[in-house]
Design an enzyme around this catalytic site. Structure first.
Site, PDB file in Angstrom:
ATOM      1  N   ARG A  20      -6.026  -2.215   1.569  1.00  0.00           N
ATOM      2  CA  ARG A  20      -4.907  -3.149   1.758  1.00  0.00           C
ATOM      3  C   ARG A  20      -5.388  -4.598   1.764  1.00  0.00           C
ATOM      4  O   ARG A  20      -4.664  -5.504   1.336  1.00  0.00           O
ATOM      5  CB  ARG A  20      -4.203  -2.834   3.080  1.00  0.00           C
ATOM      6  CG  ARG A  20      -3.035  -3.758   3.403  1.00  0.00           C
ATOM      7  CD  ARG A  20      -2.637  -3.634   4.863  1.00  0.00           C
ATOM      8  NE  ARG A  20      -2.156  -2.321   5.204  1.00  0.00           N
ATOM      9  CZ  ARG A  20      -0.883  -1.948   5.099  1.00  0.00           C
ATOM     10  NH1 ARG A  20       0.018  -2.797   4.643  1.00  0.00           N
ATOM     11  NH2 ARG A  20      -0.514  -0.732   5.459  1.00  0.00           N
ATOM     12  N   LEU A  37       0.851  -1.191   0.000  1.00  0.00           N
ATOM     13  CA  LEU A  37       0.000   0.000   0.000  1.00  0.00           C
ATOM     14  C   LEU A  37       0.885   1.238   0.000  1.00  0.00           C
ATOM     15  O   LEU A  37       1.857   1.316   0.764  1.00  0.00           O
ATOM     16  CB  LEU A  37      -0.917  -0.010   1.223  1.00  0.00           C
ATOM     17  CG  LEU A  37      -1.991   1.085   1.286  1.00  0.00           C
ATOM     18  CD1 LEU A  37      -3.086   0.803   0.287  1.00  0.00           C
ATOM     19  CD2 LEU A  37      -2.575   1.168   2.692  1.00  0.00           C
ATOM     20  N   ASN A  74      -9.324   6.817  -1.024  1.00  0.00           N
ATOM     21  CA  ASN A  74      -8.188   6.640  -0.128  1.00  0.00           C
ATOM     22  C   ASN A  74      -8.673   5.974   1.152  1.00  0.00           C
ATOM     23  O   ASN A  74      -9.300   6.606   1.993  1.00  0.00           O
ATOM     24  CB  ASN A  74      -7.547   7.991   0.177  1.00  0.00           C
ATOM     25  CG  ASN A  74      -6.386   7.855   1.154  1.00  0.00           C
ATOM     26  OD1 ASN A  74      -5.827   6.783   1.325  1.00  0.00           O
ATOM     27  ND2 ASN A  74      -6.026   8.959   1.791  1.00  0.00           N
ATOM     28  N   ARG A 123      -5.772   4.460  18.297  1.00  0.00           N
ATOM     29  CA  ARG A 123      -5.689   2.996  18.385  1.00  0.00           C
ATOM     30  C   ARG A 123      -6.288   2.497  19.701  1.00  0.00           C
ATOM     31  O   ARG A 123      -6.854   1.400  19.757  1.00  0.00           O
ATOM     32  CB  ARG A 123      -4.234   2.545  18.218  1.00  0.00           C
ATOM     33  CG  ARG A 123      -3.719   2.831  16.817  1.00  0.00           C
ATOM     34  CD  ARG A 123      -2.247   2.544  16.659  1.00  0.00           C
ATOM     35  NE  ARG A 123      -1.960   1.161  16.340  1.00  0.00           N
ATOM     36  CZ  ARG A 123      -2.042   0.635  15.132  1.00  0.00           C
ATOM     37  NH1 ARG A 123      -2.457   1.355  14.109  1.00  0.00           N
ATOM     38  NH2 ARG A 123      -1.722  -0.627  14.919  1.00  0.00           N
ATOM     39  N   ASP A 170      -4.769  -2.744  10.712  1.00  0.00           N
ATOM     40  CA  ASP A 170      -3.995  -3.903  11.145  1.00  0.00           C
ATOM     41  C   ASP A 170      -4.578  -4.512  12.414  1.00  0.00           C
ATOM     42  O   ASP A 170      -4.617  -5.739  12.564  1.00  0.00           O
ATOM     43  CB  ASP A 170      -2.530  -3.517  11.352  1.00  0.00           C
ATOM     44  CG  ASP A 170      -2.390  -2.227  12.163  1.00  0.00           C
ATOM     45  OD1 ASP A 170      -3.427  -1.645  12.547  1.00  0.00           O
ATOM     46  OD2 ASP A 170      -1.258  -1.794  12.407  1.00  0.00           O
TER      47      ASP A 170
END
Length: 923
Positions: free
Chosen positions: A732, A672, A727, A880, A837
């Site tokens: 990914r 990416l 975007n 996060r 992730d």
């Protein structure tokens, strides 16, 4: 004479003579030294002065020692010959120098030709090696096909039935309809793809009375289905929506049984008996009318939430869940977490029976006498007495109410009516470990909307359902194993319910709660899940495989390749480790999933009941995962290996074999990037010469296209630049159709990994294909003061996540992430431009109940001097933290698991043949 003798021969006289001699010797040496100094110093000075004076004379001819002009020196006769010789030698030297330069230029040209020949030879060798590999690969594939004896078959020509087909002979009793005598298999060949035609309810009289939300949700779901077709002539199944209707004061004439039956029989493709038709009656309320009662539906299947025994045909009709969330996704923020396991109340029940059957306790006979004769018609009084006794004992905190505080909801006779509004019932269930569901006392009522609503609400908030009454038909009961998510207890065992609930361990209780949450999310929660479940039920019954899942079409960005990629010595230097094969094989794709027509038989129970991956409800993927129990079938088309004897087990070097149970396999790099061309080019160049690399898919996440004059490196494998619609970090994990391998290496454009590290990670992933295998590890921690979860990136011996900026995972998880994972998670990733992730780690741990695997001791991999990334922002970690807590809300629990397991390569010696001494092991 005597004195002289004494002076000469005696004492003082003799000593004085010796001193004089010594003194005289010293004087002579001093004088001699002085004289030599004068001669050596002053004489040259005087001579130099004299000679200089002579050179300064006016007459040039008298100059003897002064400098002369070049021509004057040659006037001397004996010097002329020497001058001529010098000039001749100079000319010869110039000629030789010119010849030497010519020879050097010729030598340089020849060296260039030699280098070009060497390159041609190397290219020819590489081409020859590739041809040999292609030949070897072809021979290997041929041997596999011969060993498997599985020739590729072409699809048979589909024979369509006539429009006015006579149909099947009618069954003797309509209630005896089953698939073998009421379903026309000729319209549904195995290779048909299961086409479904959906009628437009607005074209019929009853369509104007349908609930607008139900009708709108149904139409939107039908449009999005991969099975729905507009060509009714090729359809295998025909679907018509007849309910739920709005709440009229008086039932309209068009909805009365005779009129409704006439409208059904007038459907264009009814064909006299309605075979291959499905009549759907969805319910949003607990008192939904049973419109199809006393309506002859012929050979058409009926899917609804209320059935009487007289109309329900087991194995043919479908009991569906109520449609509570018609046009909206469930609000995961309002769903309570699955932990702690024990809640305030052990069990709760609220309900009121408006009309009941004659109680068995009013009979004069005893309970034993009742069991000797016919069973009592109703156990409700005994249930009430038993539950009140448990509540009064105060052994556990329970709440049972058999009278509603407000007006109870309308219900069917002998059915326990719901109390209060939905929000009030959910608040009580959030405090309940178990939720009691008492089935209707009428044995002829198989299932009711009220019971289905209680079941739906209990599963939604994590209260384990306890169904009193084994005669009930739960939704999709012939496909789902309800004993994994609910307790079904016969009513005569009501006195043992308290003991049974207290005997369940916390682990079993949590497993049932998780399974119930899975069933609710997959089959109950939305209109999409209900409609897809109905179709999947019928499709599975007639053993038609699911349609292939949709892959993301890659819109390639044209780019120029021509820049010769070098090899970074830091990337290619593996020290003493040789982790890649000497030869390079051409790119080849992983074999596609070939068990399409056996999946419905061999994996039936796992497909429907294995939490939390809905294998059978959704279309199957080309690369379905393989469970450990299926290890004997692994090999991707490599055939079976001999159990005894043969090759293997002789201590083969680590670098000489790929390892694992799939002899030949490659991986795809997905990178990416966003407007960092220089960093991207450097990262691509570092992949040059990487073994087992199939291709590189560059996900161009910027709306601005790459520079037109940008030269992309030639790394020996294809580089596919994919243009995205927006975007988003979710791009990914899109299952791009250009990814032809099962293994995906997700890597950031600024990640620095050596080839030996990548190869080692690939080898480890092949030993654990269902897990994320990567390099940078992270972990989650519980913040006691704030009672929330935290994201931590500090160095630690324990981890629970592996960042997907440098990690291997199976392509199957890309399908689940993009199409199955709740949309709320992907929306939060887009909102924060972060946490994709973490979302992938949550998903894989939720499905496998295993932690990821970290390889090597590397903790970071960022390149020095690269432009600043998103992770350097101050708000990065705060976002996060929020992501982790939101994901826990969505899943209902914390799926991440801790591990201290790390895989490293260790060189050691062992007893092997002399030519096989090096091995590696995992620790």
């Amino acid at each position: 004479m005597t004195g002289y003798t004494m002076l000469r021969n005696g004492g003082v006289g003799n000593g004085g003579q010796t001193c004089m001699l010594r003194w005289s010797n010293r004087i002579r040496l001093t004088w001699l030294s002085f004289t030599l100094f004068i001669i050596l110093v002053f004489f040259p000075l005087i001579a130099h002065y004299y000679l200089t004076t002579l050179d300064e004379a006016d007459e040039a001819g008298k100059r003897i020692f002064g400098p002369r002009a070049g021509n004057e020196l040659c006037e001397v006769k004996h010097v002329l010959d020497l001058c001529r010789i010098r000039e001749s030698v100079s000319e010869e030297l110039l000629q030789l120098e010119a010849k030497r330069q010519e020879l050097n230029s010729e030598i340089a040209k020849l060296n260039l030709k030699i280098e070009a020949c060497k390159k041609s030879i190397e290219n020819a060798k590489q081409d020859l090696l590739q041809l040999k590999n292609v030949i070897s690969q072809t021979e290997h594939s041929y041997k596999e096909l011969m060993a498997q004896n599985q020739p590729k078959l072409s699809l048979p020509i589909r024979l369509l039935p006539e429009k006015d087909d006579a149909g099947l002979p009618p069954p003797k009793v309509i209630r005896g309809c089953r698939l073998h005598n009421c379903f026309d298999y000729s319209r549904c060949p195995l290779t048909s793809g299961f086409p479904v035609y959906v009628y437009d309810s607005d074209q019929f009289a009853f369509g104007s009375y349908l609930d607008p939300l139900v009708k709108q949700a149904f139409q939107a779901t039908a449009r999005a289905s991969v099975y729905v077709t507009e060509n009714a002539d090729i359809a295998c199944l025909y679907v018509i929506l007849v309910g739920e209707i709005q709440e009229p004061v008086v039932l309209p004439v068009v909805l009365r049984p005779a009129k409704l039956e006439k409208q059904l029989y007038s459907l264009p493709h009814w064909r006299t008996d309605g075979h291959n038709h499905v009549i759907i009656n969805l319910s949003r309320k607990s008192d939904t009318q049973n419109l199809l009662y006393n309506v002859s539906t012929g050979r058409a299947m009926v899917a609804q939430s209320t059935f009487y025994a007289a109309q329900y045909r087991p194995g043919f009709d479908l009991v569906v869940s109520p449609l509570v969330h018609a046009m909206s996704e469930p609000n995961f923020m309002e769903i309570p977490p699955q932990v702690p396991v024990k809640r305030k109340y052990l069990f709760t029940f609220q309900g009121e029976k408006i009309e009941s059957l004659r109680s068995s306790l009013q009979e004069a006979r005893s309970f034993e006498e009742e069991m000797e004769g016919d069973p009592p018609a109703d156990y409700d009084d005994r249930i009430i007495a038993t539950l009140k006794a448990v509540q009064d004992s105060k052994l556990d905190q329970v709440l049972v109410e058999f009278t509603c505080k407000n007006q109870p909801k309308p219900s069917l006779p002998t059915e326990w009516a719901l109390c209060g509004e939905r929000e009030d019932r959910l608040e009580l269930l959030k405090l309940s470990t178990f939720a009691l569901i008492i089935t209707p006392g009428d044995p002829h009522l198989v299932i009711s909307s009220g019971c289905a609503t209680r079941l739906f609400e209990a599963l939604e908030v994590g209260a384990v359902p306890v169904v009193l009454g084994e005669q009930v038909q739960l939704p999709y009961q012939d496909m789902l194993q309800w004993n994994e998510a609910a307790l079904v207890v016969p009513k005569p065992r009501v006195t043992e319910v308290h003991f049974l609930l207290r005997s369940l361990s916390d682990s079993d209780l949590l497993a049932m709660r998780r399974q119930g949450r899975f069933l609710w999310e997959t089959y109950f929660s939305t209109a999409d899940s209900i409609f897809n479940t109905v179709l999947a039920m019928i499709r599975t019954r007639i053993q038609i495989p699911a349609a292939p899942i949709r892959e993301e079409a890659a819109a390639e960005i044209p780019h120029r390749s021509g820049k010769a990629a070098g090899t970074d010595p830091n990337m290619a230097d593996n020290g003493d480790l040789d982790l890649g094969p000497v030869e390079t094989e051409p790119p080849y794709a992983s074999p596609k999933y070939l068990r399409n027509f056996t999946l419905t038989v061999t994996d039936f129970y796992r497909s429907w009941n294995s939490a939390p991956g809905p294998f059978h409800l959704f279309p199957h993927t080309p690369f379905d995962p393989v469970l450990p129990s299926e290890a004997k079938f692994l090999g991707s088309g490599t055939g079976f290996r001999p159990i005894g004897g043969g090759a293997g087990g002789s201590g083969k070097e680590f670098q000489a074999a790929l390892g694992g149970n799939v002899p030949r396999e490659q991986f795809t790099v997905v990178m990416l990037t966003y407007e960092r061309e220089e960093v991207l080019m450097n990262s691509l160049e570092r992949l040059n010469g990487l073994p087992y690399l199939n291709k590189v898919v560059v996900v161009w996440n910027s709306p601005k296209l790459p520079s037109e004059d940008l030269l992309w490196p030639d790394i020996g494998v294809p580089i596919m630049v994919v243009r995205t619609e927006k975007n988003s970090l979710n791009n990914r994990f899109l299952p791009w159709n250009e990814i032809e391998t099962e293994a995906i290496l997700s890597i950031d454009d600024d990640a620095h990994l050596r080839h030996d590290e990548i190869m080692f990670g690939f080898r480890v992933w092949r030993e654990a294909r269902d897990r994320i295998v990567g390099f940078p590890g992270r972990y989650h921690a519980w913040d006691i003061p704030h009672q929330s979860w935290l994201y931590n990136s500090n160095y630690s011996c324990e981890l629970s996540m592996v960042l997907t900026g440098a990690a291997f995972f199976h392509k199957y998880y890309a399908y689940l992430y993009s199409y199955v994972m709740p949309q709320a998670i992907r929306d939060m990733v887009d909102e924060y431009i972060n946490c994709e992730d973490i979302a992938m780690n949550f998903l894989v741990s939720h499905i496998t109940r295993k932690p990821p695997i970290k390889v090597t001791s590397r903790w970071t991999f960022r390149c020095p001097g690269c432009p600043q990334a998103l992770s350097h922002d101050d708000s990065h970690f705060h976002e996060r933290h929020k992501c982790i807590n939101f994901f826990v809300k969505v899943y209902g629990y914390m799926p991440l698991l801790y591990t201290q397991f790390r895989v490293d390569s260790v060189l050691f010696k062992t007893r092997l043949p002399h030519d096989k001494t090096k091995c590696f092991k995992f620790i």
